[in-house]
Each structure stands twice: as structure tokens, then as C-alpha cells.
Motif scaffolding. Structure first.
Motif, PDB file in Angstrom:
ATOM      1  N   GLU A 141      10.679  -4.616   4.916  1.00  0.00           N
ATOM      2  CA  GLU A 141      11.952  -5.408   5.483  1.00  0.00           C
ATOM      3  C   GLU A 141      11.315  -6.247   6.568  1.00  0.00           C
ATOM      4  OE1 GLU A 141      14.864  -2.495   6.124  1.00  0.00           O
ATOM      5  OE2 GLU A 141      15.656  -2.681   4.174  1.00  0.00           O
ATOM      6  N   LYS A 142      10.352  -5.762   6.934  1.00  0.00           N
ATOM      7  CA  LYS A 142       9.810  -6.534   8.250  1.00  0.00           C
ATOM      8  C   LYS A 142       8.704  -7.844   7.712  1.00  0.00           C
ATOM      9  CE  LYS A 142      10.683  -4.770  12.423  1.00  0.00           C
ATOM     10  NZ  LYS A 142      12.098  -5.289  12.791  1.00  0.00           N
ATOM     11  N   GLY A 143       8.713  -7.728   6.551  1.00  0.00           N
ATOM     12  CA  GLY A 143       7.804  -8.758   5.874  1.00  0.00           C
ATOM     13  C   GLY A 143       6.403  -8.404   6.059  1.00  0.00           C
ATOM     14  N   ILE A 144       6.032  -7.340   6.277  1.00  0.00           N
ATOM     15  CA  ILE A 144       4.604  -6.882   6.621  1.00  0.00           C
ATOM     16  C   ILE A 144       4.180  -6.500   5.337  1.00  0.00           C
ATOM     17  CG2 ILE A 144       2.977  -5.407   7.687  1.00  0.00           C
ATOM     18  CD1 ILE A 144       5.077  -5.516  10.110  1.00  0.00           C
ATOM     19  N   SER A 145       2.920  -6.721   5.126  1.00  0.00           N
ATOM     20  CA  SER A 145       2.145  -5.907   3.579  1.00  0.00           C
ATOM     21  C   SER A 145       1.669  -4.594   4.209  1.00  0.00           C
ATOM     22  CB  SER A 145       0.623  -6.794   3.625  1.00  0.00           C
ATOM     23  OG  SER A 145      -0.143  -5.864   2.816  1.00  0.00           O
ATOM     24  N   PRO A 146       2.138  -3.768   3.283  1.00  0.00           N
ATOM     25  CA  PRO A 146       1.856  -2.281   3.554  1.00  0.00           C
ATOM     26  C   PRO A 146       0.284  -2.136   3.664  1.00  0.00           C
ATOM     27  CG  PRO A 146       3.213  -2.730   1.509  1.00  0.00           C
ATOM     28  CD  PRO A 146       2.901  -4.101   2.120  1.00  0.00           C
ATOM     29  N   THR A 147      -0.478  -2.841   3.148  1.00  0.00           N
ATOM     30  CA  THR A 147      -2.196  -2.588   3.142  1.00  0.00           C
ATOM     31  C   THR A 147      -2.591  -3.145   4.322  1.00  0.00           C
ATOM     32  OG1 THR A 147      -2.411  -4.587   1.919  1.00  0.00           O
ATOM     33  CG2 THR A 147      -2.329  -2.588   0.768  1.00  0.00           C
ATOM     34  N   ASP A 148      -1.855  -4.090   5.265  1.00  0.00           N
ATOM     35  CA  ASP A 148      -2.235  -4.503   6.643  1.00  0.00           C
ATOM     36  C   ASP A 148      -2.309  -3.279   7.644  1.00  0.00           C
ATOM     37  OD1 ASP A 148      -2.667  -5.670   9.002  1.00  0.00           O
ATOM     38  OD2 ASP A 148      -1.353  -7.260   8.743  1.00  0.00           O
ATOM     39  N   ARG A 198      14.062   4.381  -3.550  1.00  0.00           N
ATOM     40  CA  ARG A 198      13.639   4.840  -4.955  1.00  0.00           C
ATOM     41  C   ARG A 198      13.355   3.697  -5.890  1.00  0.00           C
ATOM     42  NH1 ARG A 198      12.398   9.671  -3.423  1.00  0.00           N
ATOM     43  NH2 ARG A 198      13.991  10.443  -1.904  1.00  0.00           N
ATOM     44  N   THR A 199      12.859   2.583  -5.379  1.00  0.00           N
ATOM     45  CA  THR A 199      12.482   1.373  -6.364  1.00  0.00           C
ATOM     46  C   THR A 199      10.837   1.468  -6.310  1.00  0.00           C
ATOM     47  OG1 THR A 199      11.966  -0.156  -4.502  1.00  0.00           O
ATOM     48  CG2 THR A 199      14.325   0.133  -5.436  1.00  0.00           C
ATOM     49  N   PRO A 200      10.385   1.009  -7.762  1.00  0.00           N
ATOM     50  CA  PRO A 200       9.058   0.851  -7.907  1.00  0.00           C
ATOM     51  C   PRO A 200       8.185   0.394  -6.859  1.00  0.00           C
ATOM     52  CG  PRO A 200      10.210   0.248  -9.760  1.00  0.00           C
ATOM     53  CD  PRO A 200      11.077   0.513  -8.502  1.00  0.00           C
ATOM     54  N   GLU A 201       8.892  -0.683  -5.964  1.00  0.00           N
ATOM     55  CA  GLU A 201       8.146  -1.629  -5.007  1.00  0.00           C
ATOM     56  C   GLU A 201       7.968  -0.861  -3.916  1.00  0.00           C
ATOM     57  OE1 GLU A 201      10.807  -4.495  -3.484  1.00  0.00           O
ATOM     58  OE2 GLU A 201       8.924  -5.866  -2.993  1.00  0.00           O
ATOM     59  N   ILE A 202       9.174   0.157  -3.643  1.00  0.00           N
ATOM     60  CA  ILE A 202       8.921   0.953  -2.552  1.00  0.00           C
ATOM     61  C   ILE A 202       7.703   2.073  -2.689  1.00  0.00           C
ATOM     62  CG2 ILE A 202      10.230   2.849  -0.985  1.00  0.00           C
ATOM     63  CD1 ILE A 202      10.890  -0.090  -0.303  1.00  0.00           C
ATOM     64  N   SER A 203       7.726   2.527  -4.181  1.00  0.00           N
ATOM     65  CA  SER A 203       6.826   3.541  -4.584  1.00  0.00           C
ATOM     66  C   SER A 203       5.415   3.176  -3.942  1.00  0.00           C
ATOM     67  CB  SER A 203       6.765   3.855  -5.922  1.00  0.00           C
ATOM     68  OG  SER A 203       8.117   4.598  -6.192  1.00  0.00           O
ATOM     69  N   MET A 204       5.003   1.867  -4.333  1.00  0.00           N
ATOM     70  CA  MET A 204       3.592   1.407  -4.129  1.00  0.00           C
ATOM     71  C   MET A 204       3.366   1.135  -2.654  1.00  0.00           C
ATOM     72  SD  MET A 204       2.531   1.186  -7.168  1.00  0.00           S
ATOM     73  CE  MET A 204       0.929   0.588  -6.951  1.00  0.00           C
ATOM     74  N   ALA A 205       4.543   0.787  -1.996  1.00  0.00           N
ATOM     75  CA  ALA A 205       4.434   0.624  -0.458  1.00  0.00           C
ATOM     76  C   ALA A 205       4.148   1.972   0.164  1.00  0.00           C
ATOM     77  CB  ALA A 205       5.726  -0.082   0.003  1.00  0.00           C
ATOM     78  N   ALA A 206       4.811   2.976  -0.334  1.00  0.00           N
ATOM     79  CA  ALA A 206       4.776   4.312   0.320  1.00  0.00           C
ATOM     80  C   ALA A 206       3.386   4.660  -0.006  1.00  0.00           C
ATOM     81  CB  ALA A 206       5.872   5.363  -0.429  1.00  0.00           C
ATOM     82  N   SER A 207       2.916   4.681  -1.044  1.00  0.00           N
ATOM     83  CA  SER A 207       1.319   5.083  -1.472  1.00  0.00           C
ATOM     84  C   SER A 207       0.290   4.176  -0.576  1.00  0.00           C
ATOM     85  CB  SER A 207       1.251   4.683  -2.794  1.00  0.00           C
ATOM     86  OG  SER A 207      -0.410   5.075  -3.178  1.00  0.00           O
TER      87      SER A 207
END
Ligand code: DC
Length: 436
Positions: free
Chosen positions: A45-52, A87-96
Motif C-alpha cells: 500500500e505504501k508503493g514499496i517493493s517487498p524485496t527492497d 488473502r490475495t495471491p499478490e499479498i501471499s508473494m509479498a508476505a513470502s
């Protein structure tokens, strides 16, 4: 207080099973994945990449997570219920992705531990048994084939109205498996003392029942362990001294995990000598008659022995032994089925039980040989206890499990026991000798 840890890859059914068990046992179910998902949601939601990594770490100070338990778990992210948005697939990947960052894991550690300190819980995640609750009463590592897991997850998403395909769920799942199990910090691997349970062909209810059975076994063992260890600590040294026992191969005893111990059987003392020798609790399979001897019966029951009715059906004893071994216990059996004092063990009959249990429990087998002069106990007679290396399953010649295979496996196991003691059948006299 009960603490159950359920770890394993995504889609193995951890949360559904844990919810069922929590309801049955009236304890709290804690879904720790939701914590990682909420951080993933905040970051996206902050527009940040979860891998950063640096950017994610920098945002942690702006995140406040609170868990509340009503009839379900409610997760408040900065005071707002995240609901199904995580619970969306996008959030699953971000959580991982965020879960691979050590600072994120450290950030969530206290929240998780505090809940388990105050309540009886069943907690699911990836590192509950290894990091969060290393002293859990029961640790389950739930697995299922990637295909079985992808089908379950796909159906779940469809029911929630999320548009996706089976293929994309499967490939996402495989990618997440790889991320979660190969990351450096708290990878998703079973704890040494976890029970690995494959539920690919089990229903939800069957899986829950199995785990509840394992919990019951673990609690029974815990009850008998104190007494067992007390006897081991007090009587053990006496038995070893007066029995003039000499042990070899102690280093071959696996410290953890289910196993079957097989020994030759000379007399009633065998059980006590082996128990005094092994550093971990053993669950002996003992004949029914012993349980009705006044003091001995109560004692062996309290010490956790498994009752076998040699004349009736052995099914219950075998099933219980298999469950115990699968639950990580060490079960001890005398494959000869009887005591054979003064008899060469290479010349006795064998029962199939050892081969049967090893097959169904799919466990290593530890051969043990008790050797003493004339194969008979006598006061102050020197006793040798020789412990062999664990025999791997592959050596037992199983293909699909049949009575003939169990018999053959019992023979092979006992062959190891005999060779430890250098026993061989007495040679038949040669024809020449007959003539003289
Ligand atoms: O169980 P889940 O699918 O809700 O978990 C989401 C992600 O969070 C998953 O990819 C791995 C991570 N996770 C973790 O690393 N440790 C946990 N205890 C729980 C989840």
C-alpha cells in the motif's frame, strides 16, 4: 497449558486443521502467516517493493500489529482490521518476500511468543517448532504433494471469488515453497523433534484426528517420562553395577526420532537391562500377562509399556506401536516373542511383529544383542549389551507390504541381532562324525 506447533509449506491445510483442533480442544488458534501478510499489505500500500529490504526495514517503525481473539483471530494493522485484504495471491508473494528479512522476523517474535505464554494455543506457521515455541508439547510438520496443495488452495480462492487458474496457483506455490525453504533465516524445515505428517490423501477431519491422537500420545509419554527417568536414574546404576553390564555401541542410538529397538530375549531382566542402558525412554511391548502381576503390572503400565495379547489379536498393540514410533518415540520389541533362556537365539522361531511395525512406521530399526554365558542369567554373571547401527528401511526388502515381507524383514532384523553377538546355528554333525 497446551502448546501445539504446526509448520509446513503453504496449502498443506495447516490453518483449516488447526482451526478444527482449536475448536475440539477449546484453545486459541493463532495464524502467524497473517502477521507477515499484514506487513506485506502495508508495504504494498505504501508503493514499496517487498524485496527492497532497506525500505521494508525502514517502515517497521510505522507498523503496529495487534491480535485479538473472538471466535476467530482478528488482526489490527495500525488499529484497522485487515480482514480478507491479506488473502490475495499478490499479498501471499509479498508476505513470502518480507518474511525472508531477519528484521521482520525479529519484529514479530515477541508478539507470537507473548500469546503462547498466556494461553493454550495451536499456532501455525513456518518456524513455530524451530524458533517460536521450541518447547511445544507437540510439533507437527504438515506436508502434502504440491498438486494436492495447489488444488486445495485453488478451490479456496475460487470460493472467495478470487479469479485465478490452477496452473498459476501451482506455479506460485512452487515459487513460494522455494523462497520459504531456502531462505537463510528460519527456513521452513521440520524441527528435529517434529512429526512429519503427509496428508495428501487424508481429509481435513482425518488429519485433525491424527494430530489429536499424537497429542494424546505425547501427553501420555510426558506423564510416564518422569517416573521412567526416575527409575532409570536410581535403579539404572544399580542394575548396571550388580549386573556387571558392559555396553558397546551406545553411540549408535539416535538421539531423536521414532525408532524400533529389537533385541534377543533371554529372561525378564532383559527389559530392565536395556532400559538402564538407553539414555532415552523406551516403550516396551510386553505380554498381557505381565500387566496383571500385582506390583510389576502397575509399574510397567506407569512406565508406558504397550500391552500385547499373544493369543488374541495383536492389531491394537501393533497400531499403537506404529503411532508411537511415528510420533517420534522409541519402541522396543523382542522379535522372538518369548523368553528363551539357555537356548541359542539363532535356533529359535521369530514372530512377524518387528517387520510389520518397521514397515508401517517406516522407521530405522536398532538391533541390540544381549550376550551372557550359557545364555542364562545368574548372580554376578557378566552381561554384554551390544548395540548395532540403525538398519535403514531399504535394507529390509519391502516392496508393497505383505505377510511374507514382514517375515523376511523380521528375519533380516534378527540376523543383525545375531551377528552382533556372533551367534550362528549350531553346526549339524557331518556324516563322517555320524559313522564314528
Ligand atoms: O501461512 P501463510 O500462507 O499465511 O504465510 C504467508 C507467508 O508468510 C509465507 O510465504 C511464509 C511466511 N511465514 C513465515 O515465514 N513464518 C511464519 N511463521 C508464517 C508465515
Amino acid at each position: 497449558m497446551i502448546r501445539i506447533a504446526i509448520d509446513g509449506p503453504g496449502g498443506a491445510g495447516k490453518s483449516s486443521v488447526a482451526k478444527l483442533i482449536a475448536r475440539d480442544l477449546s484453545i486459541i488458534y493463532v495464524d502467524t502467516g497473517a502477521l507477515y501478510r499484514s506487513i506485506g499489505l502495508f508495504i504494498l500500500e505504501k508503493g514499496i517493493s517487498p524485496t527492497d529490504r532497506a525500505a521494508v526495514i525502514d517502515q517497521l517503525k510505522n507498523i503496529d500489529l495487534k491480535l485479538k481473539f473472538t471466535d476467530r483471530q482478528i488482526l489490527l494493522l495500525n488499529g484497522v482490521d485487515v480482514g480478507d485484504r491479506i488473502r490475495t495471491p499478490e499479498i501471499s508473494m509479498a508476505a513470502s518476500a518480507v518474511s525472508a528479512i531477519p528484521e521482520v522476523r525479529a519484529f514479530l517474535l515477541d508478539t507470537q511468543r507473548k500469546i503462547a505464554k498466556k494461553n493454550s494455543v495451536i499456532m501455525d506457521g513456518r518456524d513455530i517448532g524451530t524458533v517460536i515455541l521450541p518447547d511445544a508439547d507437540l510439533k507437527i510438520f504438515l506436508v502434502a504433494s504440491p498438486e494436492a496443495r495447489a488444488i486445495r488452495r485453488y478451490k479456496e480462492l475460487c470460493e472467495k471469488g478470487v479469479e485465478t487458474t490452477y496452473e498459476s496457483v501451482l506455479s506460485e506455490m512452487q515459487e513460494r515453497d522455494k523462497n520459504d525453504s531456502t531462505r537463510d533465516v528460519a527456513p521452513c524445515v521440520p524441527a528435529d523433534d517434529a512429526i512429519v505428517l503427509d496428508n495428501s490423501s487424508m481429509t481435513l477431519e482425518e488429519t485433525a484426528k491424527k494430530i489429536e491422537l499424537y497429542l494424546q500420545l505425547a501427553q501420555d509419554t510426558k506423564k510416564s517420562r518422569r517416573l521412567y527417568m526416575f527409575f532409570r536414574g536410581t535403579l539404572g546404576p544399580l542394575v548396571r553395577f550388580f549386573g556387571r553390564v558392559h555396553v558397546t555401541g551406545k553411540e549408535n542410538i539416535p538421539k531423536n526420532g521414532g525408532m524400533l529397538i529389537c533385541s534377543n530375549h533371554i529372561g525378564a531382566a532383559d527389559m530392565f537391562l536395556i532400559a538402564a542402558t538407553f539414555p532415552r525412554q523406551l516403550r516396551f511391548i510386553a505380554k498381557k500377562e505381565l500387566f496383571s502381576i500385582p506390583i510389576l503390572g502397575r509399574l510397567i503400565r506407569a512406565l508406558g509399556a504397550i500391552r500385547v495379547d499373544r493369543k488374541g489379536s495383536n492389531v491394537d498393540a501393533i497400531r499403537r506401536s506404529v503411532d508411537l514410533v511415528r510420533a517420534g518415540e522409541a519402541v522396543a520389541i523382542f522379535p522372538q516373542g518369548h523368553r528363551y533362556p539357555k537356548v541359542n537365539p539363532a535356533e529359535t522361531k521369530l514372530q512377524n511383529g518387528a517387520g510389520l511395525i518397521a514397515y508401517h512406521a517406516s522407521c530405522p530399526v536398532l538391533p541390540v544383542c544381549i550376550k551372557l554365558k550359557k545364555n542364562a542369567y545368574a548372580p554376578f554373571r557378566h552381561v554384554d549389551i551390544i548395540i548395532g547401527k540403525p538398519i535403514p528401511m531399504e535394507e529390509l526388502g519391502y516392496e508393497h507390504g505383505s505377510t511374507a515381507e514382514y517375515r523376511e524383514a523380521s528375519n533380516r532384523i534378527f540376523g543383525h541381532v545375531l551377528s552382533l553377538g556372533g551367534f550362528a546355528p549350531t553346526a549339524l554333525p557331518s556324516p563322517d562324525e555320524h559313522e564314528h
